[in-house]
Design a protein around this motif. Structure first.
Motif, PDB file in Angstrom:
ATOM      1  N   TRP A 264     -12.712 151.337  23.540  1.00 30.40           N
ATOM      2  CA  TRP A 264     -13.630 151.460  24.686  1.00 30.40           C
ATOM      3  C   TRP A 264     -13.212 152.618  25.588  1.00 30.40           C
ATOM      4  N   GLN A 268     -15.150 156.628  26.749  1.00 31.29           N
ATOM      5  CA  GLN A 268     -15.646 156.894  28.089  1.00 31.29           C
ATOM      6  C   GLN A 268     -15.716 158.378  28.428  1.00 31.29           C
ATOM      7  N   GLN A 506     -26.702 146.495  31.727  1.00 24.38           N
ATOM      8  CA  GLN A 506     -25.810 147.134  32.696  1.00 24.38           C
ATOM      9  C   GLN A 506     -24.424 146.490  32.669  1.00 24.38           C
ATOM     10  N   TRP A 509     -19.890 145.635  27.931  1.00 23.73           N
ATOM     11  CA  TRP A 509     -18.612 146.150  27.421  1.00 23.73           C
ATOM     12  C   TRP A 509     -18.763 146.713  26.017  1.00 23.73           C
ATOM     13  N   SER A 536     -24.841 154.656  29.371  1.00 25.73           N
ATOM     14  CA  SER A 536     -23.419 154.444  29.090  1.00 25.73           C
ATOM     15  C   SER A 536     -22.938 155.526  28.138  1.00 25.73           C
ATOM     16  N   ARG A 538     -21.259 154.993  25.701  1.00 23.13           N
ATOM     17  CA  ARG A 538     -21.279 154.371  24.372  1.00 23.13           C
ATOM     18  C   ARG A 538     -22.697 154.083  23.883  1.00 23.13           C
TER      19      ARG A 538
END
Length: 589
Positions: A264, A268, A506, A509, A536, A538
């Protein structure tokens, strides 16, 4: 006699003068040789790579020390602190020097504030930071990593670096490291103040690459925890808005167990990398290192490891034929898509099922890509309902049997489960969790459904919040792939439909891939794809179209427009002939 004495004196003077001249010539020759050697020493030629804020791999590539952007090729020298260790490091073929900085006499009556090279508990050294930098800069082209053990050393050290940089002497990457957050198994707060450290770097030497880490404690044979999601998210909040490159030092022995969190984190920002480091007695697993390498681009992870682990790992990592294992919640990069590669390179494949019942087998096309499985639920006369895969021909196979057969299938592929019946959602996730625990799910997995939420509530579809809740509770290590019901798309993807879907996802994860229908996308307002991708780092978009929705020409403009928004983060679920037409159009453009 007087004449002989005079001759002897003249002869002596001549000999002395000759010897002196010879010595002078030798000295001049040595100085000249040293100077020429220093001037002609191969140096960094590319200005963009010869800076303290440069990428370390770009710098080493420019020197010819590595042949490709692979961080595994970079070599490290630990604790080059004393004069003896520093010169040993300088005389080695190591590429990057790591050294520790504190202040002389730290926290004693003899504290001077002078930055020195020492690792606590040592607070004195025969080497100051200034001496160390001058020696390294004058006698090598090695990269620099300075590990700060005291906040008191940071300010004056960065002032020194800035002066040397303004004088044109720092033509190489500089990494500034400090442990700024409390990490695994550490009972007390011993980290450097994060706010002050980061502020000092921004104020005094923003040219550096940041290397902010966590304090850690690992005791072999004792229960040890690993990095938590909260620890990693807290670090991201601290550095996410900063402009510098950032490499996060991570204790290698703990990295595999925390890989979902670091996967994760790496997603970013393109500025991020990890540096896996090994404690002297840490039992680092080569299999764990290989797993981490398989699940990221080669430039994203540096490896600061001891022998023999490093050599064993390198030998296996460079073996192109070895079996690889992928994180179910990871992206399609690098398995099906090159870093920054084209999403059009990823194909969606629909398997065929031969036979029925317990003897049914999965047949795959002779291609690689994402395997699309439409999943429903089969009621049994006895026992719990079982998730099943429905093939286009009407044949069915249990989801567990299908996935177990696929686990033995060679090649590069991932799994895309489309939940066709809401009641199949949680049982399907339970099957994924079970097989993952057994090691039978070494591929990226997407779990998608047409969802009902907000302005697109439609009975018969999976509730949007239930999709996200079930994933979080049963098996969180997937990419979520939600789509809108066709019943609400008569005017395309309108403002409220987008707003409600983005509100639903929103803070999610997991990675998310929004499912869009090409024909209806053409009826929508401009900017739909860009807005979804902005949700995001991702987020991706999958544009789908079937032959029943119209020929290729009817969606050609929409497909090309979606690709123009982002080549890497837009995927296409198309009939094979349509995909070939799109590839041909892309080639012509």
């Amino acid at each position: 006699m007087a004449y002989l004495k005079e001759c002897s004196n003249k002869q002596t003077k001549w000999i002395i003068a000759s010897v002196a001249s010879l010595i002078l010539v030798c000295v001049i020759g040595l100085v000249l040789c040293f100077t020429l050697q220093k001037v002609t020493q191969p140096g960094c030629e590319q200005d963009a790579a010869c800076r303290p804020d440069a990428d370390m791999l770009d710098y080493l590539l420019s020197l010819g020390q590595i042949s490709q952007r692979d961080s595994l090729l970079v070599t490290w020298y630990h604790a080059a602190n004393s004069q003896k260790e520093m010169w040993a490091a300088l005389n080695s073929n190591i590429m990057v020097l790591e050294a520790d900085v504190t202040v002389e006499g730290l926290n004693t009556a003899n504290e001077t504030g002078l930055p020195i090279m020492a690792h606590p508990p040592a607070i004195y050294s025969d080497n100051t930071l200034q001496q160390w930098l001058e020696a390294v800069l004058d006698n090598s082209q090695k990269g620099i990593k300075l590990d700060f053990k005291s906040l008191k050393a940071v300010g004056p050290s960065l002032d020194l670096l800035q002066r040397l940089t303004k004088d044109g002497k720092v033509r190489r990457p500089v990494w500034i490291n400090a442990d700024i957050l409390r990490g695994p198994n550490v009972p007390i707060s011993v980290e450097i103040n994060a706010t002050r450290f980061l502020a000092l770097v921004q104020e005094k030497y923003p040219e550096a690459t940041l290397s902010p880490g966590w304090t850690t404690l690992y005791v072999p044979l004792f229960p040890n925890s690993t990095y938590t999601r909260a620890m990693v998210e807290k670090m991201q909040k601290l550095v996410g808005a900063l402009p510098q490159r950032v490499t996060f030092p991570v204790r290698a022995v703990m990295a595999r167990a925390a890989w979902p969190h670091f996967s994760w984190l790496l997603s970013q920002s393109d500025r991020y990398s990890l540096t896996l480091w090994q404690g002297a007695s840490d039992p680092v697993s080569v299999d764990d290192l290989l797993y981490i390498r398989d699940n990221c681009a080669t430039h994203q992870i540096y490896y600061d490891l001891f022998e023999p682990v490093l050599s064993q790992f390198k030998q296996l990592a460079m073996n192109a034929t070895r079996k690889r294992s992928y994180y179910t919640g990871g992206s399609l990069i690098p398995l099906l898509q090159l870093p920054r590669g084209d999403g059009l390179s990823v194909m969606w494949l629909v398997p065929d099922i031969q036979g029925n019942g317990t003897t049914a087998t999965v047949q795959l096309p002779d291609k690689e890509g994402m395997i699309l499985l439409n999943v429903g639920l089969q009621e049994l006369t006895a026992g719990d309902p079982v998730p099943i895969v429905r093939a286009p021909g009407g044949r069915v196979l249990t989801l567990e049997s299908c996935l177990l057969q696929l686990a033995t299938h060679p090649g590069r592929w991932g799994i895309h489960l489309h939940i066709a019946q809401p009641i199949a959602l949680r049982p399907s996730l339970a099957v994924l969790a079970h097989l993952s625990t057994l090691g039978h799910l070494p591929r990226p997995v997407w779990v998608g459904a047409t969802v009902s939420h907000g302005s697109f509530v439609v009975p018969g579809h999976v509730a949007g919040k239930e999709l996200l809740t079930a994933v979080a509770e049963v098996f969180p290590h997937v990419t979520v792939a939600p789509g809108w019901p066709e019943e609400v798309l008569g005017s395309g993807y309108g403002e409220q439909l987008l707003t409600d879907m983005l509100e639903l996802c929103q803070g999610l994860w997991q990675p998310v891939s929004f499912q869009l229908q090409a024909g209806l996308l053409g009826q929508s307002m401009a900017g739909v794809v860009a807005r979804l991708l902005a949700a995001s780092p991702r987020a991706t978009v999958t544009v789908e179209h079937s032959s029943t929705g119209g020929n290729y020409t009817s969606v050609r403009t929409v497909l090309l427009a979606a690709r123009a928004v982002d080549r890497t983060r837009v995927y296409y679920r198309l009939p094979q002939s349509y995909r070939e037409d799109l590839l041909a159009d892309v080639g012509r453009n």
